[in-house]
Design a protein around this motif. Structure first.
Motif, PDB file in Angstrom:
ATOM      1  N   SER A  96      -0.865  -0.640  -0.576  1.00 45.08           N
ATOM      2  CA  SER A  96      -1.940   0.246  -1.015  1.00 45.08           C
ATOM      3  C   SER A  96      -2.760   0.786   0.147  1.00 45.08           C
ATOM      4  O   SER A  96      -3.580   1.688  -0.042  1.00 45.08           O
ATOM      5  CB  SER A  96      -2.860  -0.485  -1.995  1.00 45.08           C
ATOM      6  N   ASP A  97      -2.574   0.249   1.379  1.00 46.17           N
ATOM      7  CA  ASP A  97      -3.288   0.816   2.527  1.00 46.17           C
ATOM      8  C   ASP A  97      -2.489   1.931   3.199  1.00 46.17           C
ATOM      9  O   ASP A  97      -2.858   2.419   4.263  1.00 46.17           O
ATOM     10  CB  ASP A  97      -3.644  -0.272   3.534  1.00 46.17           C
ATOM     11  N   GLY A  98      -1.354   2.333   2.567  1.00 43.59           N
ATOM     12  CA  GLY A  98      -0.575   3.456   3.080  1.00 43.59           C
ATOM     13  C   GLY A  98       0.568   3.063   3.980  1.00 43.59           C
ATOM     14  O   GLY A  98       1.298   3.924   4.464  1.00 43.59           O
ATOM     15  N   ASP A  99       0.752   1.778   4.232  1.00 43.94           N
ATOM     16  CA  ASP A  99       1.824   1.339   5.111  1.00 43.94           C
ATOM     17  C   ASP A  99       3.130   1.244   4.339  1.00 43.94           C
ATOM     18  O   ASP A  99       3.138   1.102   3.121  1.00 43.94           O
ATOM     19  CB  ASP A  99       1.468  -0.027   5.697  1.00 43.94           C
ATOM     20  N   GLY A 100       4.241   1.313   5.062  1.00 40.28           N
ATOM     21  CA  GLY A 100       5.545   1.162   4.459  1.00 40.28           C
ATOM     22  C   GLY A 100       6.490   0.477   5.433  1.00 40.28           C
ATOM     23  O   GLY A 100       6.443   0.744   6.625  1.00 40.28           O
ATOM     24  N   TYR A 101       7.297  -0.439   4.945  1.00 43.89           N
ATOM     25  CA  TYR A 101       8.223  -1.152   5.804  1.00 43.89           C
ATOM     26  C   TYR A 101       9.336  -1.727   4.944  1.00 43.89           C
ATOM     27  O   TYR A 101       9.334  -1.565   3.722  1.00 43.89           O
ATOM     28  CB  TYR A 101       7.514  -2.262   6.594  1.00 43.89           C
ATOM     29  N   SER A 102      10.289  -2.404   5.579  1.00 42.07           N
ATOM     30  CA  SER A 102      11.420  -2.994   4.853  1.00 42.07           C
ATOM     31  C   SER A 102      11.565  -4.458   5.203  1.00 42.07           C
ATOM     32  O   SER A 102      11.271  -4.874   6.330  1.00 42.07           O
ATOM     33  CB  SER A 102      12.724  -2.264   5.195  1.00 42.07           C
ATOM     34  N   GLU A 287      -1.988   8.758   8.446  1.00 37.56           N
ATOM     35  CA  GLU A 287      -3.152   9.610   8.219  1.00 37.56           C
ATOM     36  C   GLU A 287      -2.867  10.602   7.084  1.00 37.56           C
ATOM     37  O   GLU A 287      -3.748  10.870   6.246  1.00 37.56           O
ATOM     38  CB  GLU A 287      -3.490  10.363   9.509  1.00 37.56           C
ATOM     39  N   ALA A 288      -1.651  11.129   7.035  1.00 37.92           N
ATOM     40  CA  ALA A 288      -1.283  12.034   5.948  1.00 37.92           C
ATOM     41  C   ALA A 288      -1.362  11.320   4.603  1.00 37.92           C
ATOM     42  O   ALA A 288      -1.865  11.874   3.614  1.00 37.92           O
ATOM     43  CB  ALA A 288       0.127  12.586   6.175  1.00 37.92           C
ATOM     44  N   HIS A 289      -0.873  10.092   4.547  1.00 40.64           N
ATOM     45  CA  HIS A 289      -0.924   9.314   3.304  1.00 40.64           C
ATOM     46  C   HIS A 289      -2.368   9.109   2.870  1.00 40.64           C
ATOM     47  O   HIS A 289      -2.702   9.236   1.685  1.00 40.64           O
ATOM     48  CB  HIS A 289      -0.229   7.972   3.515  1.00 40.64           C
ATOM     49  N   ARG A 290      -3.254   8.821   3.842  1.00 38.89           N
ATOM     50  CA  ARG A 290      -4.676   8.629   3.507  1.00 38.89           C
ATOM     51  C   ARG A 290      -5.282   9.915   2.944  1.00 38.89           C
ATOM     52  O   ARG A 290      -6.008   9.886   1.932  1.00 38.89           O
ATOM     53  CB  ARG A 290      -5.434   8.196   4.763  1.00 38.89           C
ATOM     54  N   LEU A 291      -4.985  11.058   3.567  1.00 38.45           N
ATOM     55  CA  LEU A 291      -5.531  12.330   3.101  1.00 38.45           C
ATOM     56  C   LEU A 291      -5.007  12.684   1.713  1.00 38.45           C
ATOM     57  O   LEU A 291      -5.757  13.176   0.859  1.00 38.45           O
ATOM     58  CB  LEU A 291      -5.181  13.438   4.096  1.00 38.45           C
ATOM     59  N   VAL A 299      -0.280  19.447   0.089  1.00 35.34           N
ATOM     60  CA  VAL A 299       0.728  18.895   0.991  1.00 35.34           C
ATOM     61  C   VAL A 299       0.880  19.737   2.252  1.00 35.34           C
ATOM     62  O   VAL A 299       0.949  19.209   3.371  1.00 35.34           O
ATOM     63  CB  VAL A 299       2.083  18.765   0.260  1.00 35.34           C
ATOM     64  N   THR A 300       0.919  21.061   2.105  1.00 35.72           N
ATOM     65  CA  THR A 300       1.079  21.929   3.276  1.00 35.72           C
ATOM     66  C   THR A 300      -0.095  21.785   4.232  1.00 35.72           C
ATOM     67  O   THR A 300       0.087  21.696   5.461  1.00 35.72           O
ATOM     68  CB  THR A 300       1.223  23.391   2.837  1.00 35.72           C
ATOM     69  N   GLU A 301      -1.306  21.736   3.688  1.00 34.29           N
ATOM     70  CA  GLU A 301      -2.493  21.586   4.540  1.00 34.29           C
ATOM     71  C   GLU A 301      -2.506  20.246   5.253  1.00 34.29           C
ATOM     72  O   GLU A 301      -2.859  20.157   6.434  1.00 34.29           O
ATOM     73  CB  GLU A 301      -3.755  21.745   3.692  1.00 34.29           C
TER      74      GLU A 301
END
Length: 330
Positions: A96-102, A287-291, A299-301
């Protein structure tokens, strides 16, 4: 998708049985210090053992096999340092903090949950019919110092503890001793007092092997980094993130930081866990995920604000990191 909670207690097994298996699977107690749950439901099989060791280590080991694409949501409470071994098909994790991993693929990861997080774990069709093995040791940093006979933690662990984010992590490939210890713990068939003693010994041996691997990796990656070098690398990191949209070249960044290019590249990977521009890419996408979660821009912006001129390339990079399209976030 059902959710379960993790708080480091025995209730975690009950939560898994009810929330994920959707069945009140019986909780076994092989010893006073250990709990175990097994399942064989509609072709999905596996087991989890959770043991509290006298050394202060909490040990959890699991082997799972799914016969269909599966997933679960985990509400993770703040916890101690976690050392995780994972082998088998990849499980994608989004937080939920925007991180992603495997997890999976023979990886060794260290992290610490600093604040409540929801983790969404997903296996796709490529995982069907394959065993995935996971083993987690959790320990308080101060207790680990006591076991090591040291006043401070090894540098790679100290950086994780000092990190102010939600779930700082470091990862690398498992070594042969870690594969052996993973098997020995998963396949332990001792009973009673001997079982507890065996797991105690293997838990300590595994902790020692993981700390050694961390320190060896750090020495190999950065044999000549002084405190001044580390300060200059931090300066380079700040410059890089401050120019996220129009980043400097490697020669330019090295010149501004006061380092040669070789030390910049090798030191950056050792101290911050990724090559220079991989670190920048991950920061841009975070940062994109947070925005997008804040719904501040379309999305474009968002793509433009984090330095992507091509929205299609941005969307592809976003999907690779988080497993979802940017248009679905928010």
């Amino acid at each position: 998708m059902e959710a379960m909670s993790i708080d480091g207690s025995e209730r975690d097994l009950e939560g898994f049985a009810v929330g994920v298996l959707q069945s009140a699977a019986p909780i076994e107690a092989p010893t006073p210090f250990e709990r175990r749950v097994r399942w064989d439901l509609r072709g999905n099989t596996g087991f989890i053992i959770a043991s509290t060791l006298r050394s202060g280590i909490s040990l959890a080991a699991a082997r799972c096999r799914w016969e269909r694409a599966s997933g679960m949501a985990v509400d993770h409470a703040p916890m101690m340092l976690e050392f995780v071994l994972s082998r088998g098909p990849l499980m994608r994790v989004r937080s939920s903090d925007g991180d992603g991993y495997s997890l999976g693929g023979g990886t060794f990861q260290i992290g610490q949950v600093k604040k409540p997080l929801r983790l969404v774990c997903e296996w796709d069709e490529s995982a069907i019919g394959q065993d995935q093995d996971n083993l987690c040791l959790a320990i308080d940093g101060r207790r680990l110092c006591e076991l090591l006979g040291a006043k401070v933690l090894p540098a790679p662990l100290e950086r994780i503890v000092a990190h102010t984010g939600g779930y700082p992590r470091a990862a690398q490939s498992m070594s042969p001793p870690l594969y052996r210890l993973l098997d020995e713990i998963l396949c332990c068939d001792g009973r009673g007092a001997s079982r507890q003693l065996y797991l105690e010994a293997k838990g300590l041996e595994l902790m020692a092997a993981m700390v050694d691997l961390l320190e060896e990796g750090e020495r190999a990656a950065s044999p000549l980094l002084s405190q001044q070098d580390i300060a200059r690398l931090e300066r380079a990191r700040k410059i890089l993130l401050g120019r996220m949209v129009d980043p400097p070249t490697l020669p330019e960044l090295a010149r501004h930081a006061g380092l040669n290019e070789v030390k910049l590249k090798e030191g950056f990977r050792a101290v911050f866990g990724a090559p220079v521009f991989a670190y920048l890419r991950n920061h841009r996408l975070d940062e994109a995920h947070r925005l997008l979660r804040q719904r501040a821009c379309n999305v474009t912006e968002v793509a433009q604000r984090v330095g992507y001129e091509n929205p299609s390339k941005f969307a592809a990079a976003f999907r690779k990191r988080f497993g979802v399209s940017p248009s679905t976030v928010g």
